[in-house]
Design a protein around this motif. Sequence first.
Motif, mmCIF file in Angstrom:
data_model
loop_
_atom_site.group_PDB
_atom_site.id
_atom_site.type_symbol
_atom_site.label_atom_id
_atom_site.label_comp_id
_atom_site.label_asym_id
_atom_site.label_seq_id
_atom_site.Cartn_x
_atom_site.Cartn_y
_atom_site.Cartn_z
ATOM 1 N N LYS A 121 43.491 13.093 37.494
ATOM 2 C CA LYS A 121 42.575 13.362 36.383
ATOM 3 C C LYS A 121 41.138 13.013 36.766
ATOM 4 N N GLU A 122 40.957 11.867 37.381
ATOM 5 C CA GLU A 122 39.611 11.428 37.767
ATOM 6 C C GLU A 122 38.955 12.437 38.701
ATOM 7 N N LYS A 123 39.700 12.924 39.686
ATOM 8 C CA LYS A 123 39.137 13.868 40.661
ATOM 9 C C LYS A 123 38.901 15.235 40.022
ATOM 10 N N LEU A 124 39.798 15.656 39.142
ATOM 11 C CA LEU A 124 39.629 16.942 38.477
ATOM 12 C C LEU A 124 38.424 16.937 37.551
ATOM 13 N N GLN A 149 49.019 -1.703 34.203
ATOM 14 C CA GLN A 149 48.832 -1.287 32.818
ATOM 15 C C GLN A 149 49.759 -0.144 32.420
ATOM 16 N N GLU A 150 49.919 0.813 33.302
ATOM 17 C CA GLU A 150 50.759 1.971 32.974
ATOM 18 C C GLU A 150 52.214 1.547 32.784
ATOM 19 N N GLN A 151 52.682 0.643 33.627
ATOM 20 C CA GLN A 151 54.041 0.118 33.489
ATOM 21 C C GLN A 151 54.207 -0.592 32.151
ATOM 22 N N ILE A 152 53.230 -1.407 31.801
ATOM 23 C CA ILE A 152 53.269 -2.149 30.540
ATOM 24 C C ILE A 152 53.399 -1.183 29.368
ATOM 25 N N ALA A 174 54.265 4.235 37.573
ATOM 26 C CA ALA A 174 53.631 4.645 38.832
ATOM 27 C C ALA A 174 53.328 6.145 38.834
ATOM 28 N N SER A 175 54.201 6.939 38.213
ATOM 29 C CA SER A 175 53.921 8.374 38.101
ATOM 30 C C SER A 175 52.690 8.623 37.233
ATOM 31 N N TRP A 176 52.537 7.832 36.161
ATOM 32 C CA TRP A 176 51.311 7.920 35.354
ATOM 33 C C TRP A 176 50.085 7.610 36.209
ATOM 34 N N GLN A 177 50.213 6.671 37.139
ATOM 35 C CA GLN A 177 49.079 6.320 37.989
ATOM 36 C C GLN A 177 48.647 7.500 38.849
ATOM 37 N N THR A 178 49.613 8.246 39.396
ATOM 38 C CA THR A 178 49.241 9.429 40.183
ATOM 39 C C THR A 178 48.539 10.451 39.303
#
Length: 511
Positions: free
Chosen positions: A297-300, A246-249, A288-292
Amino acid sequence: MVILTGSALTLQDVKQVVFKNEEVRLATDVVERIRMNRETVEQMLAEKKTMYGINTGFGKFSDVIIEDHDLDELQLNLIHSHACGVGEPFSEHISRAMLLLRANALVQGYSGVRPELVKQFIDYLNAGIHPVIPQQGSLGASGDLAPLSHLALALLGEGRVVYKGNQMDTEQALDQCGLTPITLKAKEGLALINGTQAMTAVGVVAYLEMEKLLHQSELIAAMTLEGLQGIIDAFDPDLHHVRGHQEQIEVAKRILQVLQDSKLTTKQGELRVQDAYSLRCIPQVLGASWQTLYYAKEKLETEINAVTDNPLIFSEENKVISGGNFHGQPIAFAMDFLKLGIAELANISERRIERLVNPQLNDLPAFLSPNPGLESGAMIMQYSAASLVSENKTLAHPASVDSIPSSANQEDHVSMGTIAARHALQMLENTRRVIAIELICAMQAVEYRGIYKMASMTHAYYQQARTIVPSIRKDRVFSTDIEQLTKWLKDEEESDIQKQINKGGIMYEQS
């Protein structure tokens, strides 16, 4: 106004408090919850129950029983002995975030502190009193002991703070604000410093800065595509949908939207059949950088609403449990993963810089020089970018794989999460400079092609950036240009251009 409940704080709330000085208040129902929790501690002390860190020593001293008349002194000694931070202080923003996040953890009512202690945090936040907290010295387990001890010193009226832009003794700032220091009671010193709020505060700031930098890098990469007459077919939605990330798209969609009216991009086969990977694979790499970023974000988001001290008081069950919620491994992993995304953001940008300046890779003037040979142009800017990228690769080494036993081997595994978060922030500073260099080179390239042929969005961004850095007409001290543009990128609010892109309905849903 941001209302603290202990469980509903968002990253946007943190941003408003930390960067916009939004007022903070406690939810109406939390004070009673905190008071009940404190009463449980007092009751157990009266019953002479042995509770770690409340009437025992700390770490390896956990088997040493402390007499009742020494319980308050035990907490003060803890803060004094653990305030061993070294190095440069954290920024005011990070100090402010630490105050907010520690307060939010205490609000939940599992830490055994008095409401007055939590109120002290709120008073400091609203008055703009920010403790001076050295960056180095935390192992990221048993909490961020050293950094949080320096924060605690300020609550006690000790140490140094920054108030109204000036560093001063805490007592002086309190006098100016009409506030008084607090005196610690049993359990409260430990409750202040057992937590992950240093690494989490740095992580939140890193998250916010990376989110902005990713958006900026997409816009700058689009300008580079124009400067190099890039092939737009590589951003066709059909191509990206069949892979499914999704992020790539969405990166591809945003690039297409930005360049929709450009006269400088090309179709495959017009000038060449394929572009180099640093152009063709922008969606795959930045996606892929957006994925990291979204993983971090989820953990924070979990951690900013977490209870991370030890021991914890469960009033309804009338029990005190010693555990390890202070261990920073989740944030350590998240920050180390984020570092990979930051590193590759810089890495691919530097490769585009090389393509902009290398006469063997384009038909532009060599090194974008106005007078090649006599003047070097952007030649050494690429050197600087390469140096920053190489430094990032060193910083990207995962801190979380390291562990050094402490406290006579009682605390035999630690996370190094604060180091991971600090390195992520340092890498972002390096990467922002690399992106600034790419923007300088991209602007020079599109001038050569003809700025009247640019897409309307990139042209508007070009005009804004040109108010910071003028066109290269002859060699000058380019360090000044890089630093000024870097500062502009760091301070830039969401631009009208970015708002226009966002309105296109192609923002990833998590952002």
